[in-house]
Design an enzyme around this catalytic site. Sequence first.
Site, short mmCIF file in Angstrom:
data_model
loop_
_atom_site.label_atom_id
_atom_site.label_comp_id
_atom_site.label_asym_id
_atom_site.label_seq_id
_atom_site.Cartn_x
_atom_site.Cartn_y
_atom_site.Cartn_z
N ALA A 8 0.93 0.97 10.14
CA ALA A 8 1.01 -0.38 9.59
C ALA A 8 -0.34 -1.03 9.35
CB ALA A 8 1.85 -1.27 10.52
N HIS A 12 -10.46 9.66 -6.87
CA HIS A 12 -10.04 8.81 -5.75
C HIS A 12 -11.27 8.21 -5.06
CE1 HIS A 12 -6.06 10.74 -6.18
NE2 HIS A 12 -5.61 9.68 -5.54
N MET A 20 -2.65 1.35 3.07
CA MET A 20 -1.33 1.37 2.46
C MET A 20 -0.33 0.58 3.30
SD MET A 20 0.78 2.68 0.09
CE MET A 20 2.40 3.46 -0.12
N LYS A 32 -11.11 9.28 0.84
CA LYS A 32 -9.99 10.22 0.82
C LYS A 32 -10.43 11.55 1.41
CE LYS A 32 -6.33 12.03 -2.14
NZ LYS A 32 -5.28 11.64 -1.17
#
Length: 261
Positions: free
Chosen positions: A4, A150, A8, A154
């Site tokens: 959480a 990206h 994202m 990443k």
Amino acid sequence: VHGAAGRMGRRVIALASTDPSFQISAAIEHTDYPRLGEDAGVIAGIAPLDVPLVSHWPTGIDVVIDCSLPTAVGSCVQHCEASKLPLVMATTGLSDALKAAVAEAGHLIPVVFAPSMSLAVNLTMKLAQQTAETLRNVPGGLDIEIIERHHRFKADAPSGTALRFGELIAEKLDGPTRQVHGRHGELGQRTRNEIGFHAVRVGDNPGEHSIVFGMLGERIELNVAASNRDCYASGALAAAKWLSRKPAGLYNMFDVLGLKS
């Protein structure tokens, strides 16, 4: 939301908070996360939700969206199987073993598993399939290259989305294909059965994929790009809403969007 406090996860929480059909019932992070106990809404940059960030699994959950890290996916899958919770798997960069575990979970619980939750990406995947099928026997041959961009943070390359583009395209071609990852040195001319992959890591790019279909005298290039992570978060929420009423099974975003595989 599992994961959480990640980039994202925060957007999933923020967008879900504006949709009356959702209620955030649990915001889960790893046990060493320094902000455990703080309000998940505040961490997401919105008004407080009266939902603390925790490292355990509370009760009262209807569906799980996992946007954590590959190292945390195994325990999430195990909990969802044990608790019979529908699972939207939005974490990328999974090993073959983890992918197999997620697929196996589909025998017990409903699972949506896709390398990208984006509506635009999945529509572009369908277009790429149609293009490959139409051009597979074009005179002079067809060359296919996939370029993905990206952000610098990443960890995996090429992206799971790029690899999925390659898989879907390969399904529509005649004969076997092989992946070629970048090129360097005296390699000779390009062979007909290659699908090339190229990974670019720059700044804060949330995701961009270009699929080039090259022929003698002309080319087709499909490009899909995100300007922020909301497209992925919105897609994950759409998948969660769709999945909550489905029986056990392994689904993908083509299923969620009503696109034929």
